[in-house]
Scaffold this motif. Structure first.
Motif, PDB file in Angstrom:
ATOM      1  N   ARG A   1      46.160  43.141  30.189  1.00 59.84           N
ATOM      2  CA  ARG A   1      45.629  41.828  29.210  1.00 59.84           C
ATOM      3  C   ARG A   1      45.728  42.147  28.282  1.00 59.84           C
ATOM      4  O   ARG A   1      45.749  40.743  27.613  1.00 59.84           O
TER       5      ARG A   1
ATOM      6  N   CYS B   1      29.299  36.626  27.268  1.00 55.46           N
ATOM      7  CA  CYS B   1      30.389  38.216  27.751  1.00 55.46           C
ATOM      8  C   CYS B   1      29.377  38.991  28.087  1.00 55.46           C
ATOM      9  O   CYS B   1      28.492  39.452  26.698  1.00 55.46           O
TER      10      CYS B   1
ATOM     11  N   THR C   1      45.830  48.988  25.494  1.00 53.82           N
ATOM     12  CA  THR C   1      45.671  49.062  26.319  1.00 53.82           C
ATOM     13  C   THR C   1      47.101  47.927  27.438  1.00 53.82           C
ATOM     14  O   THR C   1      48.042  48.193  27.572  1.00 53.82           O
TER      15      THR C   1
ATOM     16  N   ARG D   1      35.216  35.178  34.377  1.00 53.14           N
ATOM     17  CA  ARG D   1      36.419  35.750  34.111  1.00 53.14           C
ATOM     18  C   ARG D   1      35.940  37.335  34.266  1.00 53.14           C
ATOM     19  O   ARG D   1      34.724  37.873  33.565  1.00 53.14           O
ATOM     20  N   THR D   2      36.693  38.096  34.980  1.00 57.01           N
ATOM     21  CA  THR D   2      36.543  39.247  34.961  1.00 57.01           C
ATOM     22  C   THR D   2      37.761  40.499  34.911  1.00 57.01           C
ATOM     23  O   THR D   2      38.495  40.155  34.747  1.00 57.01           O
ATOM     24  N   HIS D   3      37.031  41.550  34.414  1.00 58.77           N
ATOM     25  CA  HIS D   3      37.817  42.846  34.816  1.00 58.77           C
ATOM     26  C   HIS D   3      36.908  44.193  34.338  1.00 58.77           C
ATOM     27  O   HIS D   3      36.306  44.165  34.057  1.00 58.77           O
TER      28      HIS D   3
ATOM     29  N   PHE E   1      37.869  38.357  25.483  1.00 61.29           N
ATOM     30  CA  PHE E   1      38.547  37.538  26.400  1.00 61.29           C
ATOM     31  C   PHE E   1      36.663  36.599  26.267  1.00 61.29           C
ATOM     32  O   PHE E   1      37.793  35.012  26.623  1.00 61.29           O
TER      33      PHE E   1
ATOM     34  N   THR F   1      37.727  48.155  35.188  1.00 68.44           N
ATOM     35  CA  THR F   1      38.446  49.232  34.425  1.00 68.44           C
ATOM     36  C   THR F   1      38.633  50.382  35.583  1.00 68.44           C
ATOM     37  O   THR F   1      39.102  50.819  35.042  1.00 68.44           O
TER      38      THR F   1
ATOM     39  N   CYS G   1      29.351  43.208  29.377  1.00 71.25           N
ATOM     40  CA  CYS G   1      29.955  44.709  30.042  1.00 71.25           C
ATOM     41  C   CYS G   1      29.506  45.616  30.251  1.00 71.25           C
ATOM     42  O   CYS G   1      28.034  46.094  30.448  1.00 71.25           O
TER      43      CYS G   1
ATOM     44  N   MET H   1      34.483  42.445  25.934  1.00 77.31           N
ATOM     45  CA  MET H   1      35.072  41.324  25.898  1.00 77.31           C
ATOM     46  C   MET H   1      35.212  40.583  25.419  1.00 77.31           C
ATOM     47  O   MET H   1      35.581  38.576  25.906  1.00 77.31           O
TER      48      MET H   1
ATOM     49  N   HIS I   1      32.445  40.383  32.065  1.00 81.11           N
ATOM     50  CA  HIS I   1      32.711  39.621  32.532  1.00 81.11           C
ATOM     51  C   HIS I   1      32.222  38.145  31.358  1.00 81.11           C
ATOM     52  O   HIS I   1      31.544  38.779  30.562  1.00 81.11           O
TER      53      HIS I   1
END
Length: 408
Positions: A16, A328, A12, A351-353, A290, A355, A330, A287, A375
């Motif tokens: 992260r 969360c 990763t 929270r947001t990730h 997270f 890719t 995806c 997620m 999220h």
């Protein structure tokens, strides 16, 4: 006092998993092996950083690199958090006499046939299953158990390579057109039930954290470019203790390992029977890590790393009813070119990730653990959390963000 060193297999990005920050003031020095995609992010922060091309497949190259590293910088611990690295990390420990998860334990937590063999005869419900070495094995299983059934790779993750077979015609088509070799597969009865997962952490042989979650949609939703969500169960719900207790039983039946995170998937039928699907000795994908951090304050990856390095500075949280305010989601990409990303997210996103990026062309979802955007959200209750999931999905899958790519 001599500083100690941990070899980390890092699949990763640094943002992260900032291993240098997690190990700061611990007296343990990180040595990282990662892929070219993530090398620059780590090398800016970590002195001992190495890149391995074809990271996921090149076991021989990995072991050769590890030997070179060990001659220069002998390491005291080995850590990984990704499914692809579990067995490799255990093999490295074995080669250099390092404590931690053994190769046998790693295989049992990775190989879906071996884990079911470990649990067979124990007080854990399993669907009928059989290892597959030839098409005849599948046909014999069908003759004994009927339709529907599931064929899946024994060592894959993220629900990749999974096929649900409902008729002889579908089986014939699978065997004719599937690019997969049937050797190394597992066939098992299809379970008509809802999927749940239980995630947690074992430290020094003791359970320090456990939490059951419900999947919103299922692990194959990515095939329809649909999202998959995760919502924690409340401790007052009957399923909470049933799922947690079943997971504890499963871990007790598996090879003993002192420090590891776990991700266990279980079906719950309409009759409230709990049937084992699989368990992994790693943190949950997507997620989930997270989510656990946002709802409880526990960074499960950091806590696991410190436990592996015998650094006991983590305070482990107790269950709190506010956990149910979180979830969360995806979201996989659509089929087409991503023109833009949302500039505003729905209310409740904590929270947001990301890719992916604008300008890239995608072919839809690839596997359940991969996503375009993820999220962690917070709301008043689980129903409201699920409403935000749908809003997040519409926010990115709005047609204005995508351009269809036709076949000329």
């Amino acid at each position: 006092m001599k500083k100690q060193t941990v070899l980390i297999l890092a699949k990763t990005e640094h943002a992260r998993t900032p291993y240098d920050e997690w190990l700061q003031d611990s007296g343990v020095i990180p040595v990282v092996i990662t892929s070219p995609n993530f090398f620059e992010g780590y090398s800016c922060h970590i002195t001992h950083c190495y890149s391995l091309s074809n990271y996921d497949q090149d076991d021989d190259g990995l072991f050769e690199l590890v030997e070179k590293i060990y001659q220069i910088t002998p390491f005291d611990y080995v850590f990984c958090r990704a499914e692809v690295d579990v067995i490799r990390a255990a093999d490295i420990r074995s080669r250099y006499g390092i404590s931690g998860q053994s190769s046998y334990s790693a295989f049992c937590y990775r190989d879906k046939y071996l884990m079911k063999e470990r649990l067979s005869g124990e007080d854990v419900q399993l669907s009928a299953y059989r290892k597959v070495d030839s098409p005849e094995d599948i046909r014999e299983f069908c003759g004994d158990n009927g339709f529907p059934y599931v064929i899946k790779p024994r060592l894959a993750s993220g629900s990749s390579g999974v096929a649900i077979i409902k008729s002889l015609e579908e089986l014939d088509s699978y065997l004719k057109y599937s690019e997969n070799q049937v050797s190394g597969m597992l066939v098992e009865n299809y379970v008509d039930g809802e999927m749940f997962h239980v995630d947690g952490l074992i430290v020094d042989g003791e359970l320090r954290f456990i939490q059951p979650f419900k999947y919103v949609n299922d692990c194959l939703s990515y095939r329809d470019n649909m999202y998959i969500g995760n919502i924690p169960l409340g401790k007052n719900e009957r399923l909470y203790s049933l799922l947690a207790d079943t997971t504890k039983k499963i871990i007790c039946c598996m090879p003993e390992t002192k420090n590891f995170a776990f991700h266990c998937e279980l079906w719950v039928t309409k009759q409230q029977d709990i049937i084992f699907c699989e368990i992994a000795s790693r943190t949950g994908g997507g997620m989930i890590s997270f989510l656990i951090e946002e709802m409880s304050g526990l960074n499960i990856d950091r806590a696991w790393l410190l436990a592996e390095c015998q650094v006991n500075t983590v305070v482990y949280p107790e269950y709190h009813e506010d956990f149910q305010r979180f979830g969360c989601v995806c979201i996989p990409p659509a089929n087409g070119k991503l023109l833009s990303l949302p500039s505003v997210y729905p209310s409740g996103v904590r929270r947001t990730h990301l890719t992916g990026k604008s300008g890239e062309t995608y072919g839809g979802g690839e596997k359940s653990g991969l996503y375009l955007i993820g999220h962690v959200v917070e709301a008043d209750d689980p129903a409201s959390v699920q409403t935000i999931f749908s809003a997040c999905y519409e926010n990115i899958h709005n047609r204005y963000h995508w351009e269809s790519v036709g076949n000329d």
